[in-house]
Design a protein around this motif. Structure first.
Motif, mmCIF file in Angstrom:
data_model
loop_
_atom_site.group_PDB
_atom_site.id
_atom_site.type_symbol
_atom_site.label_atom_id
_atom_site.label_comp_id
_atom_site.label_asym_id
_atom_site.label_seq_id
_atom_site.Cartn_x
_atom_site.Cartn_y
_atom_site.Cartn_z
ATOM 1 N N LYS A 193 0.814 -0.760 -14.638
ATOM 2 C CA LYS A 193 0.787 -0.861 -13.174
ATOM 3 C C LYS A 193 0.679 -2.307 -12.706
ATOM 4 N N HIS A 194 -0.083 -3.114 -13.449
ATOM 5 C CA HIS A 194 -0.223 -4.506 -13.005
ATOM 6 C C HIS A 194 1.092 -5.266 -13.149
ATOM 7 N N VAL A 195 1.952 -4.843 -14.066
ATOM 8 C CA VAL A 195 3.272 -5.466 -14.202
ATOM 9 C C VAL A 195 4.127 -5.146 -12.983
ATOM 10 N N ILE A 196 4.025 -3.920 -12.476
ATOM 11 C CA ILE A 196 4.781 -3.530 -11.276
ATOM 12 C C ILE A 196 4.373 -4.404 -10.096
ATOM 13 N N LEU A 197 3.049 -4.618 -9.936
ATOM 14 C CA LEU A 197 2.583 -5.471 -8.839
ATOM 15 C C LEU A 197 3.061 -6.908 -9.025
ATOM 16 N N SER A 247 0.490 7.515 -23.638
ATOM 17 C CA SER A 247 0.622 6.503 -22.598
ATOM 18 C C SER A 247 -0.721 6.276 -21.915
ATOM 19 N N SER A 248 -1.084 5.009 -21.730
ATOM 20 C CA SER A 248 -2.355 4.656 -21.110
ATOM 21 C C SER A 248 -2.376 5.049 -19.637
ATOM 22 N N THR A 249 -3.565 5.321 -19.120
ATOM 23 C CA THR A 249 -3.700 5.620 -17.697
ATOM 24 C C THR A 249 -3.423 4.387 -16.839
ATOM 25 N N LEU A 250 -3.361 3.202 -17.485
ATOM 26 C CA LEU A 250 -3.030 1.966 -16.773
ATOM 27 C C LEU A 250 -1.530 1.817 -16.555
ATOM 28 N N CYS A 251 -0.756 2.812 -17.009
ATOM 29 C CA CYS A 251 0.711 2.747 -16.909
ATOM 30 C C CYS A 251 1.238 3.681 -15.841
ATOM 31 N N PHE A 252 2.398 3.325 -15.316
ATOM 32 C CA PHE A 252 3.201 4.226 -14.494
ATOM 33 C C PHE A 252 4.575 4.268 -15.142
ATOM 34 N N GLY A 253 4.885 5.382 -15.781
ATOM 35 C CA GLY A 253 6.123 5.452 -16.556
ATOM 36 C C GLY A 253 6.019 4.549 -17.765
ATOM 37 N N ASN A 254 7.017 3.704 -17.942
ATOM 38 C CA ASN A 254 7.024 2.825 -19.116
ATOM 39 C C ASN A 254 6.537 1.416 -18.810
ATOM 40 N N LEU A 255 5.917 1.244 -17.635
ATOM 41 C CA LEU A 255 5.411 -0.075 -17.263
ATOM 42 C C LEU A 255 3.930 -0.019 -16.911
ATOM 43 N N ARG A 270 0.804 -1.220 0.000
ATOM 44 C CA ARG A 270 0.000 0.000 0.000
ATOM 45 C C ARG A 270 0.845 1.283 0.000
ATOM 46 N N PRO A 271 1.930 1.389 0.777
ATOM 47 C CA PRO A 271 2.719 2.635 0.762
ATOM 48 C C PRO A 271 3.227 3.028 -0.629
ATOM 49 N N PHE A 272 3.531 2.042 -1.469
ATOM 50 C CA PHE A 272 4.006 2.346 -2.811
ATOM 51 C C PHE A 272 2.941 3.074 -3.616
ATOM 52 N N TRP A 273 1.709 2.563 -3.599
ATOM 53 C CA TRP A 273 0.636 3.188 -4.359
ATOM 54 C C TRP A 273 0.245 4.537 -3.772
ATOM 55 N N LEU A 274 0.379 4.682 -2.458
ATOM 56 C CA LEU A 274 0.147 5.995 -1.837
ATOM 57 C C LEU A 274 1.195 6.994 -2.308
ATOM 58 N N ALA A 275 2.437 6.520 -2.479
ATOM 59 C CA ALA A 275 3.510 7.397 -2.955
ATOM 60 C C ALA A 275 3.239 7.851 -4.396
ATOM 61 N N ILE A 276 2.677 6.968 -5.218
ATOM 62 C CA ILE A 276 2.310 7.355 -6.580
ATOM 63 C C ILE A 276 1.224 8.423 -6.547
ATOM 64 N N LEU A 282 -5.771 -7.062 -7.915
ATOM 65 C CA LEU A 282 -5.721 -6.037 -8.955
ATOM 66 C C LEU A 282 -7.132 -5.502 -9.175
ATOM 67 N N THR A 283 -7.331 -4.231 -8.836
ATOM 68 C CA THR A 283 -8.666 -3.632 -8.917
ATOM 69 C C THR A 283 -8.889 -2.885 -10.223
ATOM 70 N N GLU A 284 -7.917 -2.061 -10.629
ATOM 71 C CA GLU A 284 -8.129 -1.138 -11.738
ATOM 72 C C GLU A 284 -8.480 -1.844 -13.045
ATOM 73 N N LEU A 285 -7.887 -2.994 -13.302
ATOM 74 C CA LEU A 285 -8.110 -3.700 -14.563
ATOM 75 C C LEU A 285 -9.542 -4.183 -14.737
ATOM 76 N N GLY A 286 -10.181 -4.577 -13.641
ATOM 77 C CA GLY A 286 -11.485 -5.217 -13.777
ATOM 78 C C GLY A 286 -12.664 -4.458 -13.230
ATOM 79 N N HIS A 287 -12.417 -3.524 -12.322
ATOM 80 C CA HIS A 287 -13.503 -2.955 -11.531
ATOM 81 C C HIS A 287 -14.576 -2.234 -12.331
ATOM 82 N N SER A 288 -14.193 -1.399 -13.252
ATOM 83 C CA SER A 288 -15.159 -0.482 -13.864
ATOM 84 C C SER A 288 -15.584 -0.825 -15.285
#
Length: 638
Positions: free
Chosen positions: A337-341, A327-335, A294-300, A363-369
């Motif tokens: 987000k689900h790859v980072i996890l 760049s897609s909103t599903l990304c953080f930098g060049n990766l 959780r602290p990592f995603w809070l830092a983002i 993983l919430t963002e990929l499936g939730h909405s």
């Protein structure tokens, strides 16, 4: 006499009678989708074609996921060390000779909602950052140009080594739970075909076709998996927690049991705003597991505060093939987000290869909405599981690839198939390599139970058995207990009530459409609205709702064991058809255009009862921003 004249050949007549009886029975065994249902005497499980023509309009293929082409100045190598990307430094026009980098360890501070950046320390590449799992790197050159990045890895000093436990538990089975939000079993087959095929056909994972949710959203369903108890049960089963003022530290979450047994534990979840224990809640006071992402995603969120509010809008546009940036909103930098996890997950497994491990990710963002977005991760998920298998990390491990429920808000939810999908999430279980040979009876039960009615309570009992290595007991299942380990035989006659599944989530019925203009259906619709208003009666900020329209109505048909069968003429109802019965009704209310679905026991215009909860099945955004009650927000229009 006439029969004798007609039947010159007795064998032919007997054959005709047999065909007639078989045809009547066979036709009656089909459900409304033309698929043969999975039957037991206690439950008729729906067997729906994932690509049924009636839902084809909702299945789309979004554009491929595209992240930034710019490489970050720093990256993590396969050992988790931070390294300088000299090519990126030069591409950005920085002076390589004068480039210096420092890092700030990012730590959880006091509770789930705060982080602390430690003082900057100089980096000498490559470097193992042992201070924390998460850190921010800042690089600058003589021109003053600054580039920053956030990294997540498993800090080596976190290792909790106990020599007695280590030697005793060499044969303990690891547990890897990999969760994807809002993924029905059918949508998993549609959207993750490569991952699904590899898990089921190559690795032989068990596919639990009757797994059914017990709550509306992630929280009650996953708490039931992790504790074996429902957070909203009455009388209260779990410690009473006011989510606005209290923490969930008192919950008997099963990772505590694994930790006490010497397992290293991890909990990784994206989208901190929608966290399982954090949505409109305080989460945990003390860090719940050895490693906690959780602290990592809070830092983002801290680095890009506007993104958490803009991202849902951008993702909605992307789901409709409209991308406002490269760049897609599903990304953080060049990766992605689900790859980072996933990389964090892999490092945890690799770092503690000599110790028993319990890993839980969500993983919430990929499936939730959005129904179709999750397919963008199919290749990544496939490579993740393939890598675990190739590196022998699955040899001594149980892997649960699963979800909490199907899609709750996308347009498919308004269809009959979508309603069933929403209740029946994907659950695949890969067992250890030698398990089937060593525990043949447990394996036989697992295989049989894939066709039985199961629930999150059963998964909890299964996890308990894995922890205690209880695979050989031939004790009969306790039918009084709503949770039964999947290693034990689940009764064929099991009903939703037996499994702890509320009537409104039960999919053990066939159903037929009822004309929405009928007077008693209109009465049911008004009754649902009155029940919603009653729930909101203490919230003066919320408008009183009125019935705008009834969208659909279906009457539940009881399982086959409640139907009389006539020898020659098929099945018939034990009682004459009446208006009384159990109905699932979908309504729209005003103001706010809320779509609500409820299961109602209707006896007459004066005797009506809501069975279970009333579900909100369309998005409500900020309509209920004036209240913080996580349950009533579904219904309130401020």
């Amino acid at each position: 006499m006439r029969f004798k004249k007609f039947c010159i050949n007795k064998k032919v007549c007997l054959l005709i009678i047999f065909v007639m009886i078989f045809s009547v029975y066979f036709m009656n065994s089909f459900n409304i989708y033309g698929q043969v249902p999975v039957k037991s005497s206690g439950c008729v499980l729906p067997n729906i074609d994932p690509f049924d023509r009636s839902i084809q309009q909702f299945i789309q293929r979004p554009d491929p996921l595209s992240c930034s082409a710019n490489h970050d100045v720093t990256y993590l190598n396969e050992f988790g060390q931070v390294c300088l990307n000299e090519t990126a430094v030069k591409t950005l026009g920085m002076d390589l000779a004068s480039t210096e980098c420092v890092y700030n360890a990012v730590e959880r501070y006091e509770d789930d909602d705060h982080i602390l950046y430690q003082p900057a320390r100089k980096i000498r590449f490559p470097m193992d950052i042992s201070a924390a799992d998460f850190f921010r790197v800042s690089c600058t050159d003589k021109s003053g140009s600054v580039h920053t990045n956030l990294h997540a890895h498993i800090a080596p000093q976190k290792m909790r080594i106990n020599s007695n436990i280590q030697s005793k538990d060499q044969t303990r089975y690891n547990v890897y739970i990999f969760g994807v939000d809002s993924l029905s079993r059918l949508n998993g087959i549609r959207m993750l075909p490569k991952t699904y095929k590899y898990l089921t056909e190559v690795l032989g994972a068990f596919d639990f076709q009757g797994y059914t949710k017990v709550g509306d959203n992630t929280f009650p369903n996953m708490v039931s998996v992790l504790t074996g108890m429902h957070p909203y049960a009455k009388p209260t089963e779990l410690p009473l927690v006011d989510p606005l003022y209290d923490f969930y530290d008192s919950y008997p979450l099963i990772w505590k049991n694994f930790s006490d047994a010497g397992y290293m534990t991890m909990f990784a979840e994206d989208q901190p705003l929608l966290g399982t224990f954090n949505y409109l809640s305080k989460g945990f006071n003390t860090q719940p597991t050895d490693h906690y992402m959780r602290p990592f995603w809070l830092a983002i969120d801290d680095s890009y505060p506007a993104d958490k509010f803009i991202s849902p809008l951008l993702l909605m546009l992307e789901s409709r093939k409209v991308q406002l940036s490269k760049s897609s909103t599903l990304c953080f930098g060049n990766l992605p987000k689900h790859v980072i996890l996933i990389k964090y997950y892999e490092q945890f497994i690799k770092r503690y290869n000599h110790l028993p491990r319990f890993a839980y990710s969500w993983l919430t963002e990929l499936g939730h909405s959005h129904l179709n977005i999750v397919q963008l991760a199919d290749d990544t998920f496939l490579k993740f599981v393939q890598k675990l298998n190739a590196d022998n990390h699955l040899k001594n491990s149980f892997l649960l690839f699963m979800s909490d429920h199907g899609h709750r808000f996308d347009s498919i939810r308004r269809t009959l198939i979508g309603r069933i999908e929403e209740r029946m999430p994907l659950v695949l279980m890969k067992v250890p390599e030698n398990f089937q040979n060593k525990y043949s009876l447990a394996t036989k039960n697992l295989r049989r139970n894939t066709k039985r009615l199961t629930s999150p309570y059963d998964l909890h009992e299964t996890l308990k058995d894995i922890l205690s290595s209880s695979f050989v007991a031939k004790i009969k299942s306790n039918n009084a207990n709503k949770g039964i380990s999947l290693f034990k035989p689940i009764p064929e006659k099991r009903t939703c009530a037996d499994a702890g599944i509320g009537e409104n989530y039960c999919s053990c019925y066939e159903s037929r459409s009822v004309n929405i203009t009928k007077h008693f259906i209109q009465r049911i619709g008004k009754f649902i609205v009155s029940e919603i208003n009653q729930m909101l009666s203490t919230k003066k900020q919320c408008h009183r709702l009125n019935l705008e329209s009834i969208k659909s109505s279906h009457k539940k048909i009881p399982p086959t064991n409640l139907i009389e069968h006539s020898f020659l003429f098929g099945r018939k109802s034990a009682n004459a058809e009446t208006d009384a019965g159990v109905y699932t009704v979908l309504i729209e209310t005003k103001p706010g255009k809320g779509w609500f679905e409820a299961t109602v026991d209707y006896q007459n215009n004066l005797v009506l009862k809501i069975l279970g909860n009333i579900s909100r099945i369309n998005r409500y955004g900020n309509q209920s921003i004036c209240i913080k009650d996580r349950l009533l927000r579904l219904y309130c229009f401020c």
